[in-house]
Design an enzyme around this catalytic site. Sequence first.
Site, PDB file in Angstrom:
ATOM      1  N   ARG A  80      -1.848  17.165  -3.263  1.00 19.82           N
ATOM      2  CA  ARG A  80      -1.107  16.744  -1.804  1.00 19.82           C
ATOM      3  C   ARG A  80      -0.207  17.829  -1.337  1.00 19.82           C
ATOM      4  O   ARG A  80       0.861  17.909  -1.758  1.00 19.82           O
ATOM      5  CB  ARG A  80      -0.360  15.523  -2.195  1.00 19.82           C
ATOM      6  CG  ARG A  80      -0.113  14.323  -1.004  1.00 19.82           C
ATOM      7  CD  ARG A  80       1.109  13.358  -1.219  1.00 19.82           C
ATOM      8  NE  ARG A  80       2.337  14.134  -1.229  1.00 19.82           N
ATOM      9  CZ  ARG A  80       3.064  13.621  -2.180  1.00 19.82           C
ATOM     10  NH1 ARG A  80       3.089  12.699  -2.917  1.00 19.82           N
ATOM     11  NH2 ARG A  80       4.454  14.338  -2.000  1.00 19.82           N
ATOM     12  N   HIS A 123       4.328  12.659   1.069  1.00 16.14           N
ATOM     13  CA  HIS A 123       3.503  11.581   0.837  1.00 16.14           C
ATOM     14  C   HIS A 123       3.326  10.847   2.284  1.00 16.14           C
ATOM     15  O   HIS A 123       2.030  10.545   2.362  1.00 16.14           O
ATOM     16  CB  HIS A 123       4.353  10.656  -0.128  1.00 16.14           C
ATOM     17  CG  HIS A 123       3.813   9.431  -0.226  1.00 16.14           C
ATOM     18  ND1 HIS A 123       2.617   9.108  -0.900  1.00 16.14           N
ATOM     19  CD2 HIS A 123       3.936   7.862   0.480  1.00 16.14           C
ATOM     20  CE1 HIS A 123       2.380   7.592  -0.670  1.00 16.14           C
ATOM     21  NE2 HIS A 123       3.174   7.091  -0.215  1.00 16.14           N
ATOM     22  N   TYR A 130      11.792  15.810  -5.523  1.00 12.64           N
ATOM     23  CA  TYR A 130      11.260  15.467  -6.977  1.00 12.64           C
ATOM     24  C   TYR A 130      10.335  16.414  -7.444  1.00 12.64           C
ATOM     25  O   TYR A 130       9.735  16.388  -8.409  1.00 12.64           O
ATOM     26  CB  TYR A 130      10.259  14.087  -6.849  1.00 12.64           C
ATOM     27  CG  TYR A 130       9.525  13.805  -5.569  1.00 12.64           C
ATOM     28  CD1 TYR A 130       8.335  14.183  -5.943  1.00 12.64           C
ATOM     29  CD2 TYR A 130       9.954  13.134  -4.686  1.00 12.64           C
ATOM     30  CE1 TYR A 130       7.405  14.346  -4.696  1.00 12.64           C
ATOM     31  CE2 TYR A 130       8.871  12.894  -3.486  1.00 12.64           C
ATOM     32  CZ  TYR A 130       7.647  13.434  -3.530  1.00 12.64           C
ATOM     33  OH  TYR A 130       6.772  13.250  -2.707  1.00 12.64           O
TER      34      TYR A 130
HETATM   35  C1  LIG Z   1       0.053  -2.448  -4.799  1.00  9.67           C
HETATM   36  C2  LIG Z   1       1.074  -1.495  -4.142  1.00  9.67           C
HETATM   37  N1  LIG Z   1       1.959  -1.027  -5.247  1.00  9.67           N
HETATM   38  C3  LIG Z   1       2.663   0.027  -4.416  1.00  9.67           C
HETATM   39  C4  LIG Z   1       2.628   0.460  -3.543  1.00  9.67           C
HETATM   40  C5  LIG Z   1       3.720   1.724  -2.903  1.00  9.67           C
HETATM   41  N2  LIG Z   1       2.851   2.884  -2.807  1.00  9.67           N
HETATM   42  C6  LIG Z   1       2.413   3.391  -1.621  1.00  9.67           C
HETATM   43  S1  LIG Z   1       1.526   4.696  -1.942  1.00  9.67           S
HETATM   44  C7  LIG Z   1       2.267   4.680  -3.396  1.00  9.67           C
HETATM   45  C8  LIG Z   1       1.439   5.878  -4.274  1.00  9.67           C
HETATM   46  C9  LIG Z   1      -0.004   6.035  -4.478  1.00  9.67           C
HETATM   47  O1  LIG Z   1      -0.522   7.312  -5.137  1.00  9.67           O
HETATM   48  P1  LIG Z   1      -2.065   7.639  -5.310  1.00  9.67           P
HETATM   49  O2  LIG Z   1      -2.814   6.129  -5.429  1.00  9.67           O
HETATM   50  O3  LIG Z   1      -1.950   8.622  -6.207  1.00  9.67           O
HETATM   51  O4  LIG Z   1      -2.424   7.967  -3.721  1.00  9.67           O
HETATM   52  P2  LIG Z   1      -1.960   8.978  -2.628  1.00  9.67           P
HETATM   53  O5  LIG Z   1      -0.686   8.535  -1.898  1.00  9.67           O
HETATM   54  O6  LIG Z   1      -1.547  10.159  -3.493  1.00  9.67           O
HETATM   55  O7  LIG Z   1      -2.881   9.559  -1.785  1.00  9.67           O
HETATM   56  C10 LIG Z   1       2.715   3.425  -3.860  1.00  9.67           C
HETATM   57  C11 LIG Z   1       3.087   3.556  -5.269  1.00  9.67           C
HETATM   58  C12 LIG Z   1       1.627  -0.058  -2.573  1.00  9.67           C
HETATM   59  N3  LIG Z   1       1.505   0.336  -1.449  1.00  9.67           N
HETATM   60  N4  LIG Z   1       0.768  -1.068  -2.993  1.00  9.67           N
END
Ligand SMILES: Cc1ncc(C[n+]2csc(CCOP(=O)(O)OP(=O)(O)O)c2C)c(N)n1
Length: 339
Positions: free
Chosen positions: A240, A244, A253
């Site tokens: 990434r 985010h 971080y």
């Molecule tokens: C069920 C749920 N838990 C927590 C969140 C908060 N959240 C949003 S994005 C994220 C990280 C997700 O990481 P990843 O699956 O690796 O996807 P990336 O953002 O790296 O594309 C989190 C914890 C959410 N949106 N939905």
Amino acid sequence: MAPHDTSADGELDLGLLHRMFAEMHRARRLDESMIIWQRQGLIPAYPPSRGQEAAQVGSVLALDRDRDFVFPSYRETAVAVAWGVDLEGYLATHQALWHGGLWDPVADRFAPLQAVVGGSPLHAVGWSHGRRRDGSDAVAIVYFGDGASSQGDVHEAMNFAAIFGAPTIFFVQNNRWALSVPLEREVAGGSVAARAAGYGIPGVTIDGDDPVAVYRATRDAVERARADGTPSVIEAMTYRRGPHATSDDPGRYRSLEDERSAGPDPLDRFREVLLARGVDAAWFDELAATADHELDRLREVLESPRVMAGTDMFDHVFIEPTPQIVAQRAAWRKESTHA
Ligand SMILES: Cc1ncc(C[n+]2csc(CCOP(=O)(O)OP(=O)(O)O)c2C)c(N)n1
Ligand SMILES: [Mg+2]
């Protein structure tokens, strides 16, 4: 596309490679513009897909636009661009006009965006299971992240897909971060693809920054899925490269050293491949002009008034509204100044 995509020497067709780069470039330009538009106050928030274009474009181009179905998460701008989703409708999501977007998901064969991490794999399995039972050879591809792969729903989805022979491609973009949490703190054992073995389905790890490798792996998975419903897990290793989301500051971080370990940008890498295959350098300049034109049009859409009726919040919860919804709708109408 799959049966005609290679020339006699087994190389991918040059026309397909052109298309891949063109879509990656369009997506990159849109992604960059979305960040600028967010900073200018035209959209409230945006999760960039910079650096993940090879994984996204290479995979979705291996599916059939007339037959298959795409289930995105929230970071799939390049998938939407390459698949040909109505981008004016797509922007509505990030404009916070309407939950999952304003395109027609059935016509575009692209489900509403999913902000619930790990939420879409079960939807994809339900869809592909239903289509298979109706005698179709259609395939679903579902996109999610390394972090999402640790959610319980994803394991249930893989388990059911394997048991029912639901033709689903679980496409994991392992970008090494789940917001501020590094891979080693979210994926035990370090490999998402390895989990496929537990469900008795194929799982592969590929270079997600190489669109050709991604395309080949996805095409193989599509062929298996069409043939007998076999689901697959594809883990595309990428990084990434941006924050985010526009509200995030990765400097809090992770280190610059970590960011440099991502390696070269996938567009730069692929450009070199195309130049080596004899593509004229002038062709790349033409792409830039076409992208400018598209972005001007999309910006005009963002600036135009596109207001949704506030009552939509209540009207789409149930087919027949409950007494509570009716009461909430009436209270909202009385108190809100929204149209
Ligand atoms: C069920 C749920 N838990 C927590 C969140 C908060 N959240 C949003 S994005 C994220 C990280 C997700 O990481 P990843 O699956 O690796 O996807 P990336 O953002 O790296 O594309 C989190 C914890 C959410 N949106 N939905
Ligand atoms: Mg991630």
